[in-house]
Design a protein around this motif. Structure first.
Motif, PDB file in Angstrom:
ATOM      1  N   UNK A 177       0.835  -1.211   0.000  1.00 30.63           N
ATOM      2  CA  UNK A 177       0.000   0.000   0.000  1.00 30.63           C
ATOM      3  C   UNK A 177       0.866   1.255   0.000  1.00 30.63           C
ATOM      4  N   UNK A 178       0.632   2.134  -0.987  1.00 33.11           N
ATOM      5  CA  UNK A 178       1.335   3.420  -1.068  1.00 33.11           C
ATOM      6  C   UNK A 178       0.554   4.490  -0.329  1.00 33.11           C
ATOM      7  N   UNK A 179      -0.772   4.539  -0.551  1.00 32.99           N
ATOM      8  CA  UNK A 179      -1.602   5.486   0.204  1.00 32.99           C
ATOM      9  C   UNK A 179      -3.062   5.059   0.130  1.00 32.99           C
ATOM     10  N   UNK A 180      -3.849   5.570   1.085  1.00 29.11           N
ATOM     11  CA  UNK A 180      -5.272   5.268   1.166  1.00 29.11           C
ATOM     12  C   UNK A 180      -6.075   6.392   0.534  1.00 29.11           C
ATOM     13  N   UNK A 181      -7.327   6.081   0.179  1.00 29.38           N
ATOM     14  CA  UNK A 181      -8.220   7.097  -0.367  1.00 29.38           C
ATOM     15  C   UNK A 181      -8.846   7.888   0.783  1.00 29.38           C
ATOM     16  N   UNK A 182      -9.697   8.848   0.409  1.00 29.24           N
ATOM     17  CA  UNK A 182     -10.385   9.657   1.413  1.00 29.24           C
ATOM     18  C   UNK A 182     -11.397   8.803   2.168  1.00 29.24           C
ATOM     19  N   UNK A 183     -11.924   9.368   3.260  1.00 24.00           N
ATOM     20  CA  UNK A 183     -12.854   8.620   4.106  1.00 24.00           C
ATOM     21  C   UNK A 183     -14.131   8.235   3.367  1.00 24.00           C
ATOM     22  N   UNK A 184     -14.471   8.961   2.298  1.00 27.92           N
ATOM     23  CA  UNK A 184     -15.667   8.638   1.520  1.00 27.92           C
ATOM     24  C   UNK A 184     -15.516   7.307   0.795  1.00 27.92           C
ATOM     25  N   UNK A 185     -14.265   6.893   0.558  1.00 18.73           N
ATOM     26  CA  UNK A 185     -13.994   5.630  -0.128  1.00 18.73           C
ATOM     27  C   UNK A 185     -12.968   4.840   0.693  1.00 18.73           C
ATOM     28  N   UNK A 186     -13.375   4.342   1.869  1.00 21.58           N
ATOM     29  CA  UNK A 186     -12.403   3.761   2.809  1.00 21.58           C
ATOM     30  C   UNK A 186     -11.775   2.463   2.331  1.00 21.58           C
ATOM     31  N   UNK A 187     -12.346   1.821   1.362  1.00 16.41           N
ATOM     32  CA  UNK A 187     -11.838   0.520   0.946  1.00 16.41           C
ATOM     33  C   UNK A 187     -10.969   0.580  -0.304  1.00 16.41           C
ATOM     34  N   UNK A 188     -10.595   1.765  -0.752  1.00 18.60           N
ATOM     35  CA  UNK A 188      -9.772   1.925  -1.955  1.00 18.60           C
ATOM     36  C   UNK A 188      -8.367   2.373  -1.561  1.00 18.60           C
ATOM     37  N   UNK A 189      -7.373   1.764  -2.178  1.00 17.63           N
ATOM     38  CA  UNK A 189      -5.980   2.109  -1.900  1.00 17.63           C
ATOM     39  C   UNK A 189      -5.193   2.170  -3.193  1.00 17.63           C
TER      40      UNK A 189
END
Length: 502
Positions: A30-42
């Motif tokens: 994992x390089x970075x996570x998405x915003x809280x609106x899309x918690x399951x996307x990385x």
């Protein structure tokens, strides 16, 4: 709020086991996570096992629980490994992978043909100090570029902010500086143009979406070696602060030409230590001060969407301050006199001519002429002292009668309309104030002799630190394009330089 921990892709790759021990067809980091609106996307870096286990593939993807992986980038260079080795990704293999990632980043510049003869160094771990940090900095940079151009909207903004925050840390900047020294100056320029083209596109996108401005992505570093101080800097024009601009704003074609450029600067000083009977002189001389405004897109795109490659900013003032940070044992500082560029002479003429010859008359003729020669110096160099700080200033003056400082003024409408104004056709005229490429070069034999600090002998053997702070102003006045628009931007920077007194 504390920033996220830097992703350590190097350690992850170093620990990738033999292909026969993989439980799946790919491994993910994992390089970075998405915003809280899309918690399951990385945003992930993945290694994939191919039918040929000697040639794994690396990709940057968007991974989500609800959707299949979205591939944004895939490595093209084949990487041969020993799949039966207990450590298939040793330093030699990771170094090869590093330079394949570097070559991918260099392809993001639109002017890569200019560097076709410059070669990326051959992979050699013994040449590289801090391989882990450099590798992680390259992964972050590649991920940033891929995000700008390929990532979906729901992931892009949050990941770009996260990656930007990582890239501006001192740790990553030091690693990037080490990489630049390894690549050499030409590939350094190509790297920075690739990165700053992406940054420019991101800034424009944020403005179009009415988002807050990002912090200025200035990249600069300093070198102190072999009797030379050198400071190198790069900054996209669109990231510089606007100090003043005209109203109305420029049209879309002119804005395109002005936005897609970057400032490139080099400041070089020669220094030496002279030990006297009772004191020590530290002498610093100007070697070269060079600034250029370089386009980030190719000529074809600039001609199609812009107002031409010659509509761009030009340097209008350069201000540098050199200060010893620890001033114990300092006695005095001396500067040489201020000076000018060689003057440009021109003649101002006013005349009246007329005739009156009626028939059968003696006739009347009247003629008058007034002429004077004036000399204008477009650049003025000034030196001054404040405490133990030496101030160096290069200031561009308007070459009209009663010339004014360009960076603080605006051109008159008459001068904008006149084809004979000094700033028209400013990169081609014989008496131009800039190079043909649009920059400036100030050499030590033209501007000032030296700055001398007198220090007590108690400083002998001490490694001393000098701070160089600078400000650069860039101004746009119309060149060939028909517009009344004008603006001035400013960039500030700070670097530290070192010198051993012996």
């Amino acid at each position: 709020m504390m920033s996220e921990k830097l992703p350590d892709a190097f350690t992850w790759i170093q620990n990738i086991p033999q292909a026969t021990k993989w439980h799946t067809s790919s491994l993910s980091f994992c390089i970075c996570h998405s915003a809280s609106d899309f918690p399951n996307s990385t945003l992930n870096l993945i290694a994939q096992r191919n039918p040929n286990p000697k040639i794994p593939t690396f990709s940057i993807i968007v991974q989500s629980n609800n959707h299949p992986p979205l591939y944004l980038w895939t490595s093209k260079q084949e990487l041969n490994i020993n799949p039966n080795s207990p450590n298939p990704f040793d330093e030699q293999t990771i170094t090869s992978l590093l330079f394949s990632f570097v070559e991918s980043i260099l392809t993001y510049t639109s002017n890569s043909s200019n560097y076709s003869t410059i070669k990326v160094p051959k992979p050699d771990p013994s040449m590289i100090n801090g391989l882990k940090d450099i590798f992680n900095a390259v992964i972050l940079t590649l991920s940033f570029l891929v995000c700008v151009y390929e990532a979906p909207l729901y992931l892009r903004e949050n990941c770009l902010i996260t990656l930007r925050n990582h890239l501006v840390t001192c740790h990553v900047r030091q690693a990037t500086t080490s990489l630049m020294k390894l690549l050499g100056s030409n590939l350094e320029e190509q790297w920075m143009r690739s990165v700053n083209l992406a940054i420019t596109n991101w800034i424009i996108e944020r403005k179009d979406n009415n988002r807050t401005r990002t912090t200025a992505p200035l990249f600069s570093y300093a070198v102190s070696a072999y009797g030379l101080w050198k400071v190198q800097l790069y900054c996209p024009i669109e990231a510089m602060e606007v100090e003043r601009s005209s109203n109305p704003t420029a049209d879309s074609r002119l804005l395109f030409s002005l936005k897609f450029n970057q400032l490139e600067g080099v400041m070089q000083f020669n220094h030496k230590v002279v030990v006297r009977d009772k004191w020590i002189d530290v002498i610093v001389k100007i070697d070269n001060i060079r600034y250029d405004v370089i386009k980030l897109v190719n000529e074809r795109l600039m001609s199609r969407k812009g107002a031409g490659e010659h509509e761009k900013h030009f340097p209008s003032r350069i201000s540098l301050q050199i200060t010893p940070t620890l001033q114990t044992d300092f006695i005095s500082v001396s500067v040489s006199k201020s000076s000018n560029n060689p003057g440009r002479g021109f003649e101002v003429e006013r005349s009246i001519e007329g005739s009156f010859d009626p028939p059968n008359s003696l006739g009347l003729r009247v003629a008058g002429r007034e002429a004077s020669t004036m000399t204008m110096t477009p650049w003025k160099f000034e030196q001054s002292v404040l405490g133990y700080t030496a101030n160096l200033n290069w200031i561009l003056y308007d070459s009209s009668v009663g010339g004014r400082e360009v960076f603080t003024t605006k051109p008159s409408r008459f001068s904008i309309m006149s084809p004979r104004s000094w700033f028209k056709d400013r990169y081609a005229r014989a008496y131009r104030s800039f190079t043909r490429r649009g920059g400036v070069i100030f050499a030590g034999d033209e501007y000032g002799e030296s700055v001398v600090w007198k220090i007590g002998k108690g400083a002998m053997g001490r490694r001393m630190e000098w701070e160089i702070k600078g400000s650069i102003w860039l101004t746009y006045w119309p060149n060939k394009y028909k517009t009344f628009y004008h603006e001035t931007r400013r960039l500030d920077f700070t670097q530290l330089l070192h010198l051993t007194i012996n």
